[in-house]
Motif scaffolding. Structure first.
Motif: not given
Length: 216
Positions: A95-103, A154-160
């Motif tokens: 739920h926190d703003d963590v990096d993509e690798e952690t997610t 999940t990938w869309e959360r990165s904003g890329d």
């Protein structure tokens, strides 16, 4: 094809604190619990409705109140396994703003544990309980497409900016992840030890992250 049997109209009766609908649902879950054990050990072809009902201590009539045939029972069981797996994966999304690798590693870890903690679930999910039908195989493919949608979100959360064929890439990733899990389970006869699961999760995470790097 056997016809569904209409249950008796005893909705007003309460037995052991359960009304008719609650008792029916309890019987259904008992049948699915028993089916999980029997399909995983005896296989789809080796499991009969009569044996399933005898093991569950449920009458054949009760079985047909819920399922038209053995295939429909397997479909319901597969759906239950899939829903529980998806629930564990979704609950693992940070739920926190963590990096993509952690997610990524959190999600593949949840997926791996959902499919390896109980060997029976993996056997049913991967369809190795011999004699699987066309309908069941189609449902398994539909479930993989559903899982690929979760990967895309999940990938869309990165904003890329994602490629136009991101759906196909995500579906291939799901296939790869299931392949890694299936190979590991087959190697250890569906009874992996904790260290093997940890290594599996690392490999799964590395695979997904490698795909993501190739998309940049």
């Amino acid at each position: 094809m056997a016809r569904m049997t209409k249950p008796p109209d005893d909705t007003g009766r309460v037995i052991l604190g359960l009304d008719a609908a609650e008792r029916a649902e309890r019987r259904r879950q008992l049948l699915l619990d028993t089916a999980l054990e029997m399909f995983a050990t005896a296989g789809f072809a080796g499991t009969t409705i009569e044996a399933l009902c005898q093991t569950a201590l449920v009458g054949n009539k009760a079985f047909y109140e819920h399922f038209r045939n053995k295939e429909e029972c397997y479909v319901a069981l597969l759906q239950r396994c899939t829903e529980r797996t998806f629930t564990r994966v979704v609950e693992a999304i940070p739920h926190d703003d963590v990096d993509e690798e952690t997610t990524t590693r959190a999600l593949v870890g949840a997926l791996a544990h959902a499919l390896t903690d109980d060997p029976r679930v993996s056997i049913v999910t991967f369809g190795v309980a011999g004699g699987i039908t066309v309908r069941i195989d189609k449902l398994r493919r539909e479930n993989r497409r559903g899982a690929s949608s979760l990967v895309v979100s999940t990938w869309e959360r990165s904003g890329d900016d994602l490629p136009e064929n991101v759906g196909a890439i995500a579906l291939a990733v799901i296939g790869g992840l299931f392949g890694l899990i299936g190979d590991e389970l087959d190697r250890v006869d569906y009874r992996p030890d904790p260290s093997a699961v940890d290594e599996l999760i690392t490999n799964m995470g590395d695979f997904v992250l490698a795909v993501r790097r190739g998309m940049h």
